[in-house]
Design an enzyme around this catalytic site. Sequence first.
Site, PDB file in Angstrom:
ATOM      1  N   HIS A 167       0.834  -1.205   0.000  1.00 47.06           N
ATOM      2  CA  HIS A 167       0.000   0.000   0.000  1.00 47.06           C
ATOM      3  C   HIS A 167       0.877   1.267   0.000  1.00 47.06           C
ATOM      4  O   HIS A 167       0.646   2.209  -0.758  1.00 47.06           O
ATOM      5  CB  HIS A 167      -0.904  -0.046   1.242  1.00 47.06           C
ATOM      6  CG  HIS A 167      -1.914   1.057   1.304  1.00 47.06           C
ATOM      7  ND1 HIS A 167      -2.632   1.333   2.442  1.00 47.06           N
ATOM      8  CD2 HIS A 167      -2.333   1.952   0.383  1.00 47.06           C
ATOM      9  CE1 HIS A 167      -3.445   2.351   2.212  1.00 47.06           C
ATOM     10  NE2 HIS A 167      -3.285   2.744   0.972  1.00 47.06           N
ATOM     11  N   GLU A 199       2.417   1.585  -3.335  1.00 49.85           N
ATOM     12  CA  GLU A 199       1.446   2.115  -4.310  1.00 49.85           C
ATOM     13  C   GLU A 199       1.423   3.650  -4.247  1.00 49.85           C
ATOM     14  O   GLU A 199       1.368   4.334  -5.265  1.00 49.85           O
ATOM     15  CB  GLU A 199       0.062   1.533  -4.017  1.00 49.85           C
ATOM     16  CG  GLU A 199      -1.078   2.155  -4.805  1.00 49.85           C
ATOM     17  CD  GLU A 199      -2.238   2.568  -3.924  1.00 49.85           C
ATOM     18  OE1 GLU A 199      -2.634   3.749  -3.988  1.00 49.85           O
ATOM     19  OE2 GLU A 199      -2.747   1.723  -3.157  1.00 49.85           O
ATOM     20  N   HIS A 200       1.472   4.205  -3.015  1.00 47.96           N
ATOM     21  CA  HIS A 200       1.500   5.665  -2.881  1.00 47.96           C
ATOM     22  C   HIS A 200       2.834   6.248  -3.369  1.00 47.96           C
ATOM     23  O   HIS A 200       2.864   7.291  -4.007  1.00 47.96           O
ATOM     24  CB  HIS A 200       1.322   6.061  -1.403  1.00 47.96           C
ATOM     25  CG  HIS A 200      -0.107   6.033  -0.930  1.00 47.96           C
ATOM     26  ND1 HIS A 200      -0.758   7.150  -0.481  1.00 47.96           N
ATOM     27  CD2 HIS A 200      -1.007   5.024  -0.834  1.00 47.96           C
ATOM     28  CE1 HIS A 200      -1.998   6.833  -0.125  1.00 47.96           C
ATOM     29  NE2 HIS A 200      -2.170   5.545  -0.321  1.00 47.96           N
ATOM     30  N   GLU A 234      -4.442   7.227   6.964  1.00 47.55           N
ATOM     31  CA  GLU A 234      -5.514   6.591   6.193  1.00 47.55           C
ATOM     32  C   GLU A 234      -5.947   5.296   6.883  1.00 47.55           C
ATOM     33  O   GLU A 234      -7.139   5.030   7.046  1.00 47.55           O
ATOM     34  CB  GLU A 234      -5.031   6.279   4.763  1.00 47.55           C
ATOM     35  CG  GLU A 234      -6.104   5.601   3.918  1.00 47.55           C
ATOM     36  CD  GLU A 234      -5.592   5.039   2.593  1.00 47.55           C
ATOM     37  OE1 GLU A 234      -6.319   4.262   1.970  1.00 47.55           O
ATOM     38  OE2 GLU A 234      -4.469   5.378   2.168  1.00 47.55           O
TER      39      GLU A 234
END
Length: 1026
Positions: free
Chosen positions: A102, A105-106, A203
């Site tokens: 994750h 991905e950012h 998040e």
Amino acid sequence: MFRQTRTVLQKLRNLRFSGQHQTWRLKSTSAQERALLYQPGQKIHGFTVKEVVAVPDLFLTAVKLTHDKTGAQYLHAARDDSNNLFSVQFRTTPLDSTGVPHILEHTVLCGSEKYPCRDPFFKMLNRSLSTFMNAFTASDYTMYPFSTQNAKDFQNLLSVYLDAVFFPCLREQDFWQEGWRLENENPTDPSSPLMFKGVVFNEMKGAFSDNERLYAQHLQNKLYPDHTYSVVSGGEPLSIPDLSWKQLKHFHATHYHPSNARFFTYGDLPLEQHLRQVEDEALSRFDRTQPDTQVPPQPHWTSPREEHVTCGPDALAPDPARQNTLCMSYLLGDITDTSEAFTLSLLSSLMISGPNSPFYKALIEPKIGTDFSSVVGYDGSTKEASFSIGLQGMAEDDIERVKQIINQTIDDIIANGFEEERIEALLHKIEIQMKHQSTSFGLSLASYIASCWNHDGDPVELLQISESVAQFRRALAENPRFLQEKVQQHFKENTHRLTLSMSPDQSYLEKQAKAEEDKLQQKIQALSDGDKKEIYEKGLELLAAQSKTQDASCLPALQVSDIEPTIPVTPVQMGTAGGVPVQYCEQPTNGMVYFRAMCSLNTLPEDLKQYVPLFCSVITRMGCGSLDYRQQAQQMELKTGGVSVSTQVIPDSTHLDMYEQGVLLFSSCLERNLADMFHLWSDLFNSPRFDDEERLRVLVMMSAQELANGISYSGHMYAMTRAGRSLSPAGDLQETFVGMEQVKFMKRIAEMSDLKQVLRTLPRIKKHLLNPENMRCAVNATPQKMSDAAGQLEHFMKDIAGNRKERKTVRTSIIERPLDPLVTTGPSRKLISDSTFQPCQMKTFFPLPFPVNFVSECIRTVPFAHQDYASLCILARMMTAKFLHGEIREKGGAYGGGARMGGGGLFSFYSYRDPNSVQTLSAFRKGVDWARSGQFSQQDIDEAKLSVFSAVDSPVAPSDKGTGRFLSGITDEMKQAHRERLFMVTDKNLQDVAERYLGLGQQTCGVAIIGPENESIKKDPSWIVK
């Protein structure tokens, strides 16, 4: 963005299959015909064609290829759709919960070899006319999709995406910003305390504050305890700080390789060009590797297991003593067995969908809980699928009883099977999904095939839905007990079953906060004074990098001149049926008919207004005519694509204190079922049933639960609605219908022991709303079917004429606007004009048990038709991209934030999953100062224009064409005038509107914050604390 698992039927629901009859295309050959010319074995730009398959169900041709040198897999779906899509996905199978896929991905989107500027991803949002741009991390893959209708834009975005995933910079600074870092609370003050910061860190804190999300995560981790599914791929907040920059780079090197990649393209652009660009810009630089990313099968348990977890209490639960969740989950077979997966997905729907299903009858109707558990039904997002069934909102004492009911219901299904009519209703639903045309079809396809293809299943097989239906029908014909035997095999005899219960712990949030504090102290204690000084210096460096004006000139961009100067016209015909005005819009709807009716609320007494959303949600679900609610649900499934009623508050386009209020009736059907669809509506008008208090209680509980669950996901929408409440009459009514006020109202209704009084209000509301006197209709259908549809509508109006009655309007000041601007004497929309409305300043705080905030400030400005409206639209987009994104997300660590201009004349600032509260309000003010000072370039303005136009020109489905005009009276001419004003916006206009409407002395604003307890707000008398 972290994506949760979703069931295949839900995916099918989001997947709106669509097609176009060739008569609608003037091209000599269609995209799908051209693609049929490829031959297996053919070599194209380093790829070899493996298979070419026509998929007539979906009006497309699938071309499967492999890259010769790296083995990368490629699928192209050629279809006459100008909204072209690209996606690349990698199998990412982490073995810890640090959130490495994750955070990666950012981070890959923060700059690459060819595009080394910071954050090219967010910058491209404003340099392109994309209709979609995002990235998703699932449990076992990471996907990067975009779509656009412009060929040059497609090449630009493809170039940026390829460079980002294969050649990212992965700078340490980007890892700190996006992943996690230790930093002084105030980065410019070395004596302020150290804390954890980072976009993904916040998040995931926000995601884990959502109990439904938390439960789903635990369920997956415990049902598949032996490999990648036992960890949190998005990142467990307390494990995220264990990830190092070095580990991140290693994960990229081992997973983001063409040999571990699957490419998908869709639309009417030529395949060769895509292949050439993918080969030249990326794949030619790689050799084949053997990626070790497979997911082994989960070893089967020999006996069932039970587990228990805790969560935070739900402040909005209708009954605080009933907050337990319990669910049984079964491990099923491999999802790459397409026909078995299709069968199990259908079986799941038969077991749980709608009031006729056995589990609905056994679990929902006895009112043991408020709704099914957050994970329910078939889930095909993991290598081996699962099926889950259970309840949320139940008392602890009922846990044993629910387990017994589940086992008993499985026995009953094995004994009795399913009615043939229910199976037909489900297959009818699939037929409609294949006919209905959506605008994001490519994206739906990409998501639909992602999991199966990720585990080396055949994506083309998955697209041949008619074949799966035919196979299913054959199996059922050969063996009438086919489905019962599946239930016996997968549920009755399955020892790999997990029973997971979850209960609230009053001190859950404190424990979470303490665990985070302990983790923080553990990190701090390991630091020397030198380390602390280095942290402070790195914090300043990051702040400086975030504050520096970025040079984005290396990125490709479209120009404002690439935007179409005019909009295509949508022709509509105005007519009447039984004295009711009708708008007819001929469209290539592929054999579907879409019906809408707007019914006015003007005669409804004020004391009934709050009940209107409840009325809308239950009117179609309590039975009508000779049908009880079960038979009604069955008829709707068999004969329509859905029947719904929703509240509408439509601000006037010329005046802020005028609006139209009503409810919108909507339904769709296959052409052959037109008469049946209108017959269902006739029964709803003539004889709706409001006599079953037990049924109402079930619907009320489900509705209250759904509203309470939605806040952690859509908190920014609730904050914006609340902030706008005191600024315009339409804003005030919106808060009543869809705001926090409605959530609280439904909670109160759900807490009532006696619903008779509520039951009595429903027929009172019905006689005011379902009245042909205050109604207008719209029909979208093919030209061939339109006269038939008009005839059926005429017949429907005759049937319901008995409900027609002239009633007095509650408000005296009604303004009439002609439905057809060219015929001023004809039928009209009747708007409420509230000239006495006084906008006022109001600051509201809702303390809720979340670890993050949702912050909003709204300002009253001008309506749609005002000359300054276009400037405010451009300003909102420019402030978001050029200032607020940096302040709220990059520096502040919130998951998102920005400004938007609303059709009701309210300019709104917002933040999403934000670790800060009042500080964000000052970031909004700083944004206004930035705009007033004119510190922006012509390039900034042009980018904001591109971004606004990509929204204005986003594709509209045939089912929705003409709807804007029907609802709000905004004609193509008005849209074109707005378009021309957008083109003409200058830097002077932007500074001017910032000064006049947003400057401190000039504005009337409302503020709302939803978030954790906040002492400074409580001490401040200017805030209203709810």
